[in-house]
Design an enzyme around this catalytic site. Structure first.
Site, PDB file in Angstrom:
ATOM      1  N   SER A  16       0.823  -1.213   0.000  1.00  0.00           N
ATOM      2  CA  SER A  16       0.000   0.000   0.000  1.00  0.00           C
ATOM      3  C   SER A  16       0.859   1.265   0.000  1.00  0.00           C
ATOM      4  O   SER A  16       1.830   1.372   0.753  1.00  0.00           O
ATOM      5  CB  SER A  16      -0.911   0.021   1.230  1.00  0.00           C
ATOM      6  OG  SER A  16      -1.552   1.283   1.297  1.00  0.00           O
ATOM      7  N   LYS A  17       0.462   2.220  -0.837  1.00  0.00           N
ATOM      8  CA  LYS A  17       1.182   3.495  -0.901  1.00  0.00           C
ATOM      9  C   LYS A  17       0.560   4.541   0.033  1.00  0.00           C
ATOM     10  O   LYS A  17       1.066   5.650   0.151  1.00  0.00           O
ATOM     11  CB  LYS A  17       1.179   4.020  -2.330  1.00  0.00           C
ATOM     12  CG  LYS A  17       2.009   3.159  -3.285  1.00  0.00           C
ATOM     13  CD  LYS A  17       2.182   3.854  -4.617  1.00  0.00           C
ATOM     14  CE  LYS A  17       2.883   2.976  -5.649  1.00  0.00           C
ATOM     15  NZ  LYS A  17       4.308   2.803  -5.388  1.00  0.00           N
ATOM     16  N   SER A  18      -0.544   4.186   0.703  1.00  0.00           N
ATOM     17  CA  SER A  18      -1.228   5.177   1.540  1.00  0.00           C
ATOM     18  C   SER A  18      -0.336   5.750   2.649  1.00  0.00           C
ATOM     19  O   SER A  18      -0.379   6.965   2.891  1.00  0.00           O
ATOM     20  CB  SER A  18      -2.499   4.575   2.135  1.00  0.00           C
ATOM     21  OG  SER A  18      -3.411   4.291   1.103  1.00  0.00           O
ATOM     22  N   THR A  64      -8.783  -1.462   2.263  1.00  0.00           N
ATOM     23  CA  THR A  64      -8.519  -1.961   0.923  1.00  0.00           C
ATOM     24  C   THR A  64      -8.843  -3.448   0.843  1.00  0.00           C
ATOM     25  O   THR A  64      -9.389  -4.028   1.791  1.00  0.00           O
ATOM     26  CB  THR A  64      -7.081  -1.584   0.480  1.00  0.00           C
ATOM     27  OG1 THR A  64      -6.935  -1.908  -0.901  1.00  0.00           O
ATOM     28  CG2 THR A  64      -6.004  -2.269   1.285  1.00  0.00           C
ATOM     29  N   LYS A  68     -13.508  -4.153   1.669  1.00  0.00           N
ATOM     30  CA  LYS A  68     -14.355  -2.994   1.340  1.00  0.00           C
ATOM     31  C   LYS A  68     -15.850  -3.268   1.497  1.00  0.00           C
ATOM     32  O   LYS A  68     -16.629  -2.349   1.710  1.00  0.00           O
ATOM     33  CB  LYS A  68     -14.061  -2.493  -0.075  1.00  0.00           C
ATOM     34  CG  LYS A  68     -12.723  -1.752  -0.172  1.00  0.00           C
ATOM     35  CD  LYS A  68     -12.541  -1.099  -1.533  1.00  0.00           C
ATOM     36  CE  LYS A  68     -11.217  -0.358  -1.587  1.00  0.00           C
ATOM     37  NZ  LYS A  68     -11.034   0.410  -2.813  1.00  0.00           N
ATOM     38  N   ASP A 105     -13.394   6.918  -2.893  1.00  0.00           N
ATOM     39  CA  ASP A 105     -12.890   6.485  -4.212  1.00  0.00           C
ATOM     40  C   ASP A 105     -13.641   7.167  -5.356  1.00  0.00           C
ATOM     41  O   ASP A 105     -13.041   7.541  -6.366  1.00  0.00           O
ATOM     42  CB  ASP A 105     -13.048   4.966  -4.389  1.00  0.00           C
ATOM     43  CG  ASP A 105     -11.910   4.177  -3.766  1.00  0.00           C
ATOM     44  OD1 ASP A 105     -10.817   4.750  -3.569  1.00  0.00           O
ATOM     45  OD2 ASP A 105     -12.108   2.975  -3.485  1.00  0.00           O
ATOM     46  N   GLY A 127     -14.077  -3.738 -16.464  1.00  0.00           N
ATOM     47  CA  GLY A 127     -14.078  -4.213 -15.080  1.00  0.00           C
ATOM     48  C   GLY A 127     -15.430  -4.041 -14.419  1.00  0.00           C
ATOM     49  O   GLY A 127     -16.234  -3.175 -14.821  1.00  0.00           O
ATOM     50  N   GLY A 130     -14.813  -3.878  -7.293  1.00  0.00           N
ATOM     51  CA  GLY A 130     -15.044  -2.803  -6.328  1.00  0.00           C
ATOM     52  C   GLY A 130     -14.738  -1.430  -6.901  1.00  0.00           C
ATOM     53  O   GLY A 130     -15.498  -0.476  -6.698  1.00  0.00           O
ATOM     54  N   GLY A 236      -3.420   6.308 -12.761  1.00  0.00           N
ATOM     55  CA  GLY A 236      -4.005   5.878 -11.492  1.00  0.00           C
ATOM     56  C   GLY A 236      -3.575   6.675 -10.274  1.00  0.00           C
ATOM     57  O   GLY A 236      -4.249   6.626  -9.238  1.00  0.00           O
TER      58      GLY A 236
HETATM   59  P1  NAP Z   1     -11.575  -6.397  -7.834  1.00  0.00           P
HETATM   60  O1  NAP Z   1     -12.801  -6.017  -7.069  1.00  0.00           O
HETATM   61  O2  NAP Z   1     -10.856  -7.642  -7.480  1.00  0.00           O
HETATM   62  O3  NAP Z   1     -12.013  -6.456  -9.399  1.00  0.00           O
HETATM   63  C1  NAP Z   1     -11.090  -6.877 -10.376  1.00  0.00           C
HETATM   64  C2  NAP Z   1     -11.654  -6.693 -11.774  1.00  0.00           C
HETATM   65  O4  NAP Z   1     -10.658  -7.119 -12.717  1.00  0.00           O
HETATM   66  C3  NAP Z   1     -12.899  -7.521 -12.068  1.00  0.00           C
HETATM   67  O5  NAP Z   1     -13.674  -6.866 -13.033  1.00  0.00           O
HETATM   68  C4  NAP Z   1     -12.287  -8.812 -12.655  1.00  0.00           C
HETATM   69  O6  NAP Z   1     -13.162  -9.495 -13.550  1.00  0.00           O
HETATM   70  C5  NAP Z   1     -11.130  -8.251 -13.464  1.00  0.00           C
HETATM   71  N1  NAP Z   1     -10.053  -9.240 -13.599  1.00  0.00           N
HETATM   72  C6  NAP Z   1      -9.164  -9.605 -12.642  1.00  0.00           C
HETATM   73  N2  NAP Z   1      -8.315 -10.535 -13.136  1.00  0.00           N
HETATM   74  C7  NAP Z   1      -8.712 -10.773 -14.413  1.00  0.00           C
HETATM   75  C8  NAP Z   1      -8.227 -11.653 -15.443  1.00  0.00           C
HETATM   76  N3  NAP Z   1      -7.187 -12.458 -15.244  1.00  0.00           N
HETATM   77  N4  NAP Z   1      -8.860 -11.631 -16.628  1.00  0.00           N
HETATM   78  C9  NAP Z   1      -9.927 -10.820 -16.849  1.00  0.00           C
HETATM   79  N5  NAP Z   1     -10.425  -9.962 -15.915  1.00  0.00           N
HETATM   80  C10 NAP Z   1      -9.823  -9.951 -14.710  1.00  0.00           C
HETATM   81  O7  NAP Z   1     -10.464  -5.250  -7.764  1.00  0.00           O
HETATM   82  P2  NAP Z   1     -10.710  -3.669  -7.621  1.00  0.00           P
HETATM   83  O8  NAP Z   1     -10.630  -3.281  -6.208  1.00  0.00           O
HETATM   84  O9  NAP Z   1     -11.921  -3.334  -8.405  1.00  0.00           O
HETATM   85  O10 NAP Z   1      -9.382  -3.093  -8.338  1.00  0.00           O
HETATM   86  C11 NAP Z   1      -9.242  -3.129  -9.742  1.00  0.00           C
HETATM   87  C12 NAP Z   1      -8.017  -2.310 -10.157  1.00  0.00           C
HETATM   88  O11 NAP Z   1      -8.216  -0.939  -9.827  1.00  0.00           O
HETATM   89  C13 NAP Z   1      -6.727  -2.724  -9.463  1.00  0.00           C
HETATM   90  O12 NAP Z   1      -5.670  -2.630 -10.395  1.00  0.00           O
HETATM   91  C14 NAP Z   1      -6.541  -1.674  -8.385  1.00  0.00           C
HETATM   92  O13 NAP Z   1      -5.178  -1.468  -8.049  1.00  0.00           O
HETATM   93  C15 NAP Z   1      -7.096  -0.457  -9.108  1.00  0.00           C
HETATM   94  N6  NAP Z   1      -7.567   0.578  -8.163  1.00  0.00           N
HETATM   95  C16 NAP Z   1      -6.968   1.792  -8.219  1.00  0.00           C
HETATM   96  C17 NAP Z   1      -7.374   2.792  -7.376  1.00  0.00           C
HETATM   97  C18 NAP Z   1      -6.704   4.135  -7.461  1.00  0.00           C
HETATM   98  O14 NAP Z   1      -6.867   4.921  -6.526  1.00  0.00           O
HETATM   99  N7  NAP Z   1      -5.986   4.418  -8.527  1.00  0.00           N
HETATM  100  C19 NAP Z   1      -8.402   2.566  -6.442  1.00  0.00           C
HETATM  101  C20 NAP Z   1      -9.015   1.306  -6.404  1.00  0.00           C
HETATM  102  C21 NAP Z   1      -8.579   0.307  -7.277  1.00  0.00           C
HETATM  103  P3  NAP Z   1     -14.329 -10.456 -12.969  1.00  0.00           P
HETATM  104  O15 NAP Z   1     -15.451  -9.528 -12.580  1.00  0.00           O
HETATM  105  O16 NAP Z   1     -14.654 -11.318 -14.117  1.00  0.00           O
HETATM  106  O17 NAP Z   1     -13.736 -11.187 -11.798  1.00  0.00           O
END
Ligand code: NAP
Length: 270
Positions: A16-18, A64, A68, A105, A127, A130, A236
């Site tokens: 985590s970078k927080s 995180t 969540k 977020d 996607g 979350g 991001g």
């Molecule tokens: P999450 O709830 O686990 O959701 C992951 C998403 O990616 C789902 O839609 C999943 O598809 C898809 N996915 C994962 N692995 C895959 C694969 N091998 N092939 C195809 N689809 C795949 O995670 P999240 O919390 O939403 O986070 C998603 C991304 O956003 C991460 O990279 C995270 O670091 C980034 N993020 C960034 C910030 C920021 O402040 N910049 C904040 C939050 C999150 P399915 O629905 O089919 O499982």
């Protein structure tokens, strides 16, 4: 004298970078306070929150993966985050020990887009996890037009369109893109250690914006492809810093210092 502190909780948590972000702002403002990271496993979440609730120095925490959704069972929810975004990333402790859950977020995501008029604009979101929930909540509030969701699991994505009252379609990850004005990657694809996100960006509008929530690496393959098509991009770190800024003020009572984002970005990418 006791020192107020906040922290980020998750499992895993060491990447985590927080702590770096909040620590930078605490030092820049000369505030007495601390921001830590806590490795909390799902089975320990209830006991952890009960223990922190009784600690008057604890200002709250960021939340995180994978907590969540689960934290919503342990906090008050005056803003109806459960019934809207459906995920919380911040808990704030009140003086009387009450815990308020919220989500920074969605606002953090939207901050770099706030000057744009997206009303009626066609959008693509990759996607349906979350992060996508926060993105779709913010896009619905901005009254965007049709939303095309690309996701591995189509049912999850269809559920999100309905939840946020959005019109649109759910398609496979390799489907051709529509001529959208904004494309957001809210999936894990393109993250270090995950498969790449390979999209043909040629159908996007010439003035489209490509926004990748992934911040490790910062310059993802998607952003590189967008740049080579001459499109504007948002990375991001903008969202990461934006969501942290809102949480910082809730924890420590002051907004982060102004004009220090470039320095912070350099620290986060060093
Ligand atoms: P999450 O709830 O686990 O959701 C992951 C998403 O990616 C789902 O839609 C999943 O598809 C898809 N996915 C994962 N692995 C895959 C694969 N091998 N092939 C195809 N689809 C795949 O995670 P999240 O919390 O939403 O986070 C998603 C991304 O956003 C991460 O990279 C995270 O670091 C980034 N993020 C960034 C910030 C920021 O402040 N910049 C904040 C939050 C999150 P399915 O629905 O089919 O499982």
């Amino acid at each position: 004298m006791s020192t107020p502190y906040a922290e980020v909780i998750g499992d895993p948590i060491k990447h985590s970078k927080s702590p770096l972000i909040h620590g930078f702002w605490l030092a820049a403002l000369g505030l007495a306070g601390d921001y830590r990271r806590a490795h909390v496993k799902p089975d320990d979440l209830a006991a952890f929150i009960a223990e922190r609730r009784g600690d008057p120095d604890w200002r709250g925490c960021n939340v995180t993966i994978p907590h969540k959704l689960a934290v919503m069972d342990f906090v008050d929810d005056p803003g109806d985050v459960r019934g809207t975004i459906g995920a919380m990333n911040t808990i704030v402790r009140q003086r009387d020990g009450a815990l308020i859950g919220t989500n920074t977020d969605a606002a953090g995501f939207f901050a770099p887009l706030a000057e744009l008029d997206l009303e009626g604009a066609p959008v693509v979101v990759v996607g349906a996890g979350g992060a996508a929930r926060a993105v779709l909540f913010a896009l619905a509030r901005a009254r965007v037009g049709r939303v095309t969701i690309l996701n591995r699991s189509p049912l999850k994505a269809m559920g999100l369109l309905a939840t946020f009252g959005l019109k649109g379609d759910v398609v496979a990850l390799d489907a051709p893109l529509p001529p959208a004005a904004l494309l957001v990657n809210a999936s894990s694809l393109g993250m270090t250690g995950q498969p790449p996100l390979d999209l043909d960006l040629s159908p996007l509008a010439d003035d489209a914006i490509v926004y990748d929530l992934v911040y490790a690496p910062l310059r993802t393959g998607l952003l590189a492809a967008a740049e080579s098509r001459g499109l504007d991009t948002v990375d991001g770190l903008d969202m990461l810093i934006g969501q942290a800024a809102l949480a910082f003020e809730l924890f420590f009572g002051k907004p982060p210092p102004e004009g220090r984002d470039e320095e912070l970005r350099a620290l986060l990418t060093a």
